[in-house]
Design a protein around this motif. Structure first.
Motif, PDB file in Angstrom:
ATOM      1  N   ASP A 404     -25.360  14.489  26.589  1.00  0.00           N
ATOM      2  CA  ASP A 404     -25.299  14.544  27.958  1.00  0.00           C
ATOM      3  C   ASP A 404     -25.162  15.967  28.243  1.00  0.00           C
ATOM      4  OD1 ASP A 404     -25.902  11.888  28.440  1.00  0.00           O
ATOM      5  OD2 ASP A 404     -23.724  11.241  28.731  1.00  0.00           O
ATOM      6  N   LEU A 405     -24.367  16.562  27.713  1.00  0.00           N
ATOM      7  CA  LEU A 405     -23.980  18.122  27.832  1.00  0.00           C
ATOM      8  C   LEU A 405     -25.405  19.001  27.409  1.00  0.00           C
ATOM      9  CD1 LEU A 405     -20.297  18.335  26.432  1.00  0.00           C
ATOM     10  CD2 LEU A 405     -21.034  18.616  28.790  1.00  0.00           C
ATOM     11  N   PHE A 406     -25.979  18.594  26.402  1.00  0.00           N
ATOM     12  CA  PHE A 406     -27.104  19.370  25.987  1.00  0.00           C
ATOM     13  C   PHE A 406     -28.202  19.065  27.105  1.00  0.00           C
ATOM     14  CE2 PHE A 406     -25.756  19.077  21.127  1.00  0.00           C
ATOM     15  CZ  PHE A 406     -25.328  20.392  21.359  1.00  0.00           C
ATOM     16  N   LYS A 407     -28.234  17.834  27.462  1.00  0.00           N
ATOM     17  CA  LYS A 407     -29.362  17.595  28.428  1.00  0.00           C
ATOM     18  C   LYS A 407     -29.270  18.509  29.710  1.00  0.00           C
ATOM     19  CE  LYS A 407     -30.515  12.858  27.145  1.00  0.00           C
ATOM     20  NZ  LYS A 407     -30.442  11.264  27.361  1.00  0.00           N
ATOM     21  N   ALA A 408     -27.952  18.466  30.178  1.00  0.00           N
ATOM     22  CA  ALA A 408     -27.730  19.394  31.591  1.00  0.00           C
ATOM     23  C   ALA A 408     -27.919  20.727  31.009  1.00  0.00           C
ATOM     24  CB  ALA A 408     -26.005  18.930  31.775  1.00  0.00           C
TER      25      ALA A 408
END
Length: 501
Positions: A404-408
């Motif tokens: 989720d951090l990478f997607k953001a």
């Protein structure tokens, strides 16, 4: 004094108290456990665990059935006040310098403490932990809770510490963690935008920072950066309250004005204009933003009453703070900059300075912490825009899924771009791959963690996973790629050793 309060103090005097602890998992034999009803956890429920770990007594806000002395106070605030009385107000024997600001806190506080130790005995408390008398104390937060601070002040007093330089975070100011400290000097490095996940609005964040001025002693000194857009708000808060010493790289009317600034990746020099006299100053701190930090340090020493010539003689021996703009040239002609920059403002500042001096490509290795998920898209976009190659990795997810951090982080990146970028969860592997791509003239920015030797994978900061730290990761990655750190490493290692034990 209230008889119930006196009863608590009498009970404490009968116990073999070593320290006071607020986390049961950190209790050692001889400690007194202090309970608190928090927003998400009532630590009264941990009292039995504390006793089993060796607590010789418990301070609680309600009666508890325990096999050790249980002292009851009406509130946690009262508990803190009674511990302060038990220790006989150790903080009152020390001169306190508080440093706050969006960026620069650690550099200013660490380096100022370093210089004060050349003429006396000083202590540092902040992002790098707490250190004094050649002893390092790890901390969970930039600014510890009030009870941890009282433990530290008691130890400082016993060691003969005369000065204490501490970073004061916006969280600490809004949560009243430093209300029992009267500061002799406060330094406001700058006020940008940060921690809006906590403060919600920028104005709340600004007002939290300004609260440090309210903690000044009568006759205290405020050090103010005139180049910051919030300087007028700071000066207004100081009005009729304290002496103000201003510094600037732009405004010639400042008390300390830096002109003829020459900054590079390995240091800086400038002309200091003070009381009508020019002084040539050489600093080991690289980049233009560190000239502002240098001015804040010099102004603080002047605020303590030191003459300018003595201040500058000490200043030129100063080394950078661990993990703050540390420069490590490699044997193939590339350069690595290890920097704690982790929010939008600090990263913008770092890129602005690096791009001034680059001769090859800029490679960035960075992640965002779980608590900065809302800022991740803008940070990812900024790093992509200013890097020739971007490697995204892990930096204290705090329970947030790394995907989720990478997607953001990648949500604002162009879908079609030939610019190389990658998401690599293993931070050591990310650094190894980035090092492998470097050629002469290239600059690698290792951002976010500095010298931290842990990863907070879950939201529980008492359960950190070990990480070798970016400095050792850099050294290992260079060796794996047949490279050496040809300069800088030995220069900075000595100053960093204490803080990374």
């Amino acid at each position: 004094m209230n008889s119930s309060h006196q009863k608590v103090l009498t009970s404490l005097a009968l116990l073999p108290v070593k320290e006071f602890k607020t986390h049961s998992q950190k209790v050692n034999p001889g400690d007194v456990f202090v309970c608190r009803q928090g927003l998400t956890w009532d630590s009264h429920l941990s009292a039995q665990d504390a006793v089993e770990r060796g607590a010789c007594g418990v301070i609680a806000n309600r009666p508890l059935e325990l096999p050790v002395t249980c002292m009851v106070t009406p509130s946690h605030s009262t508990s803190v006040s009674l511990i302060n009385q038990y220790y006989a107000y150790p903080q009152d024997q020390i001169k306190h310098i508080g440093v706050t600001g969006t960026n620069g806190k650690t550099t200013v506080a660490y380096c100022l403490n370093q210089l004060l130790n050349l003429t006396g005995k000083s202590a540092y408390t902040g992002t790098l932990g707490s250190s004094f008398d050649d002893v390092y104390y790890p901390l969970d937060n930039t600014t510890p809770d009030a009870i941890t601070l009282l433990n530290l002040f008691h130890a400082m007093e016993k060691c003969g510490v005369s000065h204490h330089v501490m970073e004061v975070s916006s969280h600490a100011l809004s949560q009243d963690r430093v209300t029992h400290i009267d500061f002799d000097i406060v330094i406001i490095t700058n006020i940008g935008s940060d921690h809006l996940d906590y403060h919600k609005h920028r104005e709340d964040y600004i007002q939290a920072k300004l609260r440090l001025i309210d903690r000044l002693k009568p006759g205290g000194v405020a050090i103010v950066n005139l180049d910051d857009e919030q300087s007028l708000s700071v000066i207004e808060r100081c009005r009729s309250r304290c002496e103000v010493i201003t510094f600037s790289c732009v405004d010639e009317g400042a008390d300390l004005y830096a002109s003829k600034v020459l900054s590079t990746c390995s240091g800086s020099q400038f002309t200091l204009n003070y009381q009508g006299i020019e002084h040539h100053v050489v600093s080991s701190l690289p980049f233009r933003f560190n000239v502002e930090n240098s001015l804040a340090i010099i102004a603080s020493m002047l605020g303590l009453g030191m003459p300018i010539n003595e201040v500058l003689a000490l200043f030129e021996s100063m080394l950078p703070a661990p993990g703050r703009s540390e420069v490590y040239p490699l044997s193939n002609g590339a350069t690595v900059i290890l920097d704690y920059a982790h929010n939008y403002d600090s990263l913008s500042n770092l890129y602005r300075n690096v791009l001034e001096h680059k001769t090859g490509k800029v490679v960035t290795v960075i992640g965002v912490t779980g608590e900065r998920l809302a800022d991740a898209a803008d940070i990812g976009e900024l790093c992509f825009e200013h890097s020739d190659q971007l490697v995204l990795t892990t930096d204290n997810p705090l329970g947030v899924n790394q995907d989720d951090l990478f997607k953001a982080l990648t949500s604002k990146l162009p879908l079609s771009s030939k610019k190389p970028s990658a998401c690599i969860e293993d931070r050591l592997l990310a650094i190894k791959l980035a090092i492998a791509e470097l050629q002469s003239g290239d600059v690698l920015l290792l951002c976010g963690k500095g010298h931290e030797q842990y990863q907070y994978m879950t939201s529980n900061k008492n359960e950190a996973e070990p990480y070798l730290g970016d400095l050792d990761a850099l050294r290992l990655s260079a060796e794996n790629n047949g490279l050496q750190l040809v300069a800088g490493f030995a220069h900075y290692q000595e100053s960093a050793d204490l803080m990374v034990k």
